[in-house]
Design a protein around this motif. Structure first.
Motif, mmCIF file in Angstrom:
data_model
loop_
_atom_site.group_PDB
_atom_site.id
_atom_site.type_symbol
_atom_site.label_atom_id
_atom_site.label_comp_id
_atom_site.label_asym_id
_atom_site.label_seq_id
_atom_site.Cartn_x
_atom_site.Cartn_y
_atom_site.Cartn_z
ATOM 1 N N SER A 50 0.817 -1.218 0.000
ATOM 2 C CA SER A 50 0.000 0.000 0.000
ATOM 3 C C SER A 50 0.848 1.263 0.000
ATOM 4 O O SER A 50 0.327 2.363 0.202
ATOM 5 N N ILE A 51 2.135 1.118 -0.209
ATOM 6 C CA ILE A 51 3.058 2.239 -0.114
ATOM 7 C C ILE A 51 3.674 2.543 -1.472
ATOM 8 O O ILE A 51 4.120 1.634 -2.169
ATOM 9 N N ALA A 52 3.691 3.824 -1.838
ATOM 10 C CA ALA A 52 4.392 4.246 -3.045
ATOM 11 C C ALA A 52 5.886 4.287 -2.756
ATOM 12 O O ALA A 52 6.307 4.631 -1.651
ATOM 13 N N MET A 53 6.683 3.946 -3.750
ATOM 14 C CA MET A 53 8.134 3.876 -3.572
ATOM 15 C C MET A 53 8.833 4.784 -4.573
ATOM 16 O O MET A 53 8.323 5.017 -5.679
ATOM 17 N N GLY A 54 9.992 5.256 -4.187
ATOM 18 C CA GLY A 54 10.749 6.105 -5.087
ATOM 19 C C GLY A 54 12.238 5.910 -4.918
ATOM 20 O O GLY A 54 12.697 5.324 -3.924
ATOM 21 N N TRP A 55 12.967 6.377 -5.906
ATOM 22 C CA TRP A 55 14.428 6.438 -5.845
ATOM 23 C C TRP A 55 14.854 7.900 -6.031
ATOM 24 O O TRP A 55 14.334 8.589 -6.919
ATOM 25 N N PHE A 56 15.770 8.307 -5.190
ATOM 26 C CA PHE A 56 16.375 9.629 -5.289
ATOM 27 C C PHE A 56 17.885 9.452 -5.352
ATOM 28 O O PHE A 56 18.403 8.373 -5.053
ATOM 29 N N ARG A 57 18.572 10.495 -5.710
ATOM 30 C CA ARG A 57 20.036 10.441 -5.714
ATOM 31 C C ARG A 57 20.606 11.785 -5.288
ATOM 32 O O ARG A 57 19.956 12.831 -5.433
ATOM 33 N N GLN A 58 21.817 11.714 -4.771
ATOM 34 C CA GLN A 58 22.484 12.927 -4.320
ATOM 35 C C GLN A 58 23.959 12.841 -4.664
ATOM 36 O O GLN A 58 24.664 11.950 -4.189
ATOM 37 N N ALA A 59 24.391 13.760 -5.507
ATOM 38 C CA ALA A 59 25.792 13.860 -5.878
ATOM 39 C C ALA A 59 26.489 14.820 -4.922
ATOM 40 O O ALA A 59 25.840 15.672 -4.301
ATOM 41 N N PRO A 60 27.806 14.720 -4.795
ATOM 42 C CA PRO A 60 28.549 15.608 -3.883
ATOM 43 C C PRO A 60 28.289 17.071 -4.204
ATOM 44 O O PRO A 60 28.372 17.491 -5.360
ATOM 45 N N GLY A 61 27.940 17.836 -3.175
ATOM 46 C CA GLY A 61 27.716 19.262 -3.342
ATOM 47 C C GLY A 61 26.395 19.632 -3.965
ATOM 48 O O GLY A 61 26.131 20.814 -4.223
ATOM 49 N N LYS A 62 25.552 18.643 -4.202
ATOM 50 C CA LYS A 62 24.257 18.914 -4.822
ATOM 51 C C LYS A 62 23.127 18.476 -3.915
ATOM 52 O O LYS A 62 23.314 17.679 -3.001
ATOM 53 N N GLU A 63 21.937 18.991 -4.191
ATOM 54 C CA GLU A 63 20.767 18.599 -3.429
ATOM 55 C C GLU A 63 20.284 17.216 -3.878
ATOM 56 O O GLU A 63 20.544 16.782 -4.995
ATOM 57 N N ARG A 64 19.572 16.570 -2.983
ATOM 58 C CA ARG A 64 18.976 15.286 -3.320
ATOM 59 C C ARG A 64 17.911 15.515 -4.391
ATOM 60 O O ARG A 64 17.067 16.407 -4.261
ATOM 61 N N GLU A 65 17.926 14.698 -5.431
ATOM 62 C CA GLU A 65 16.995 14.892 -6.523
ATOM 63 C C GLU A 65 16.203 13.629 -6.828
ATOM 64 O O GLU A 65 16.675 12.509 -6.637
ATOM 65 N N PHE A 66 15.010 13.853 -7.319
ATOM 66 C CA PHE A 66 14.118 12.771 -7.698
ATOM 67 C C PHE A 66 14.656 12.037 -8.919
ATOM 68 O O PHE A 66 15.132 12.658 -9.870
ATOM 69 N N VAL A 67 14.551 10.709 -8.892
ATOM 70 C CA VAL A 67 14.932 9.895 -10.039
ATOM 71 C C VAL A 67 13.708 9.221 -10.649
ATOM 72 O O VAL A 67 13.425 9.377 -11.836
ATOM 73 N N THR A 68 12.976 8.482 -9.816
ATOM 74 C CA THR A 68 11.824 7.744 -10.318
ATOM 75 C C THR A 68 10.947 7.312 -9.160
ATOM 76 O O THR A 68 11.399 7.259 -8.016
ATOM 77 N N SER A 69 9.684 7.011 -9.452
ATOM 78 C CA SER A 69 8.779 6.511 -8.423
ATOM 79 C C SER A 69 7.761 5.568 -9.045
ATOM 80 O O SER A 69 7.555 5.571 -10.263
ATOM 81 N N ILE A 70 7.117 4.788 -8.163
ATOM 82 C CA ILE A 70 6.169 3.782 -8.629
ATOM 83 C C ILE A 70 5.033 3.675 -7.624
ATOM 84 O O ILE A 70 5.246 3.744 -6.418
ATOM 85 N N SER A 71 3.827 3.530 -8.127
ATOM 86 C CA SER A 71 2.670 3.405 -7.252
ATOM 87 C C SER A 71 2.649 2.047 -6.568
ATOM 88 O O SER A 71 3.380 1.139 -6.936
#
Length: 124
Positions: free
Chosen positions: A31-52
């Motif tokens: 019942s939980i949506a899932m996602g992947w994020f990534r964070q490179a050095p010196g950068k903010e965490r950013e959205f990559v992908t998600s799934i219902s």
């Protein structure tokens, strides 16, 4: 409380592939949506992908569209990120995240639970 553990990171040459896995426990995974994020050095965490929760709806960042694929197995409580044609700019720590509610893209603040992250390094 949902616990998330990522695995599968490593070093790969540009143009190669990796598959990340995220094991979930402690909640009603289906019942939980899932996602992947990534964070490179010196950068903010950013959205990559998600799934219902059902897997029927997915979102991708423009930077990975056509190269990355998210999937989930609600029997095994797993979510996967298949990454193909990797580029140098894909180098980052990749985080698995869970959200109580509908699937969404965008801000990390919309997600409730996080894994510890796994390093992906793409070399030339």
């Amino acid at each position: 409380q949902v616990q998330l553990v990522e695995s599968g990171g490593g070093m790969v040459q540009a143009g190669g592939s990796l598959r990340l896995s995220c094991a979930a426990s402690g909640g009603t995974f289906s019942s939980i949506a899932m996602g992947w994020f990534r964070q490179a050095p010196g950068k903010e965490r950013e959205f990559v992908t998600s799934i219902s929760w059902s897997g029927s709806t997915t979102y991708y960042a423009d930077s990975v569209k056509g190269r990355f694929t998210i999937s989930r197995d609600n029997v095994k409580n797993m979510v996967y990120l298949q990454m193909n044609t990797l580029k140098l700019e894909d180098t980052a720590v990749y985080y698995c995240a869970a959200r109580k509610g509908v699937v969404t893209s965008g801000s990390p603040t919309l997600y409730d639970y996080w894994g510890q992250g796994t390093q992906v390094t793409v070399s030339s």
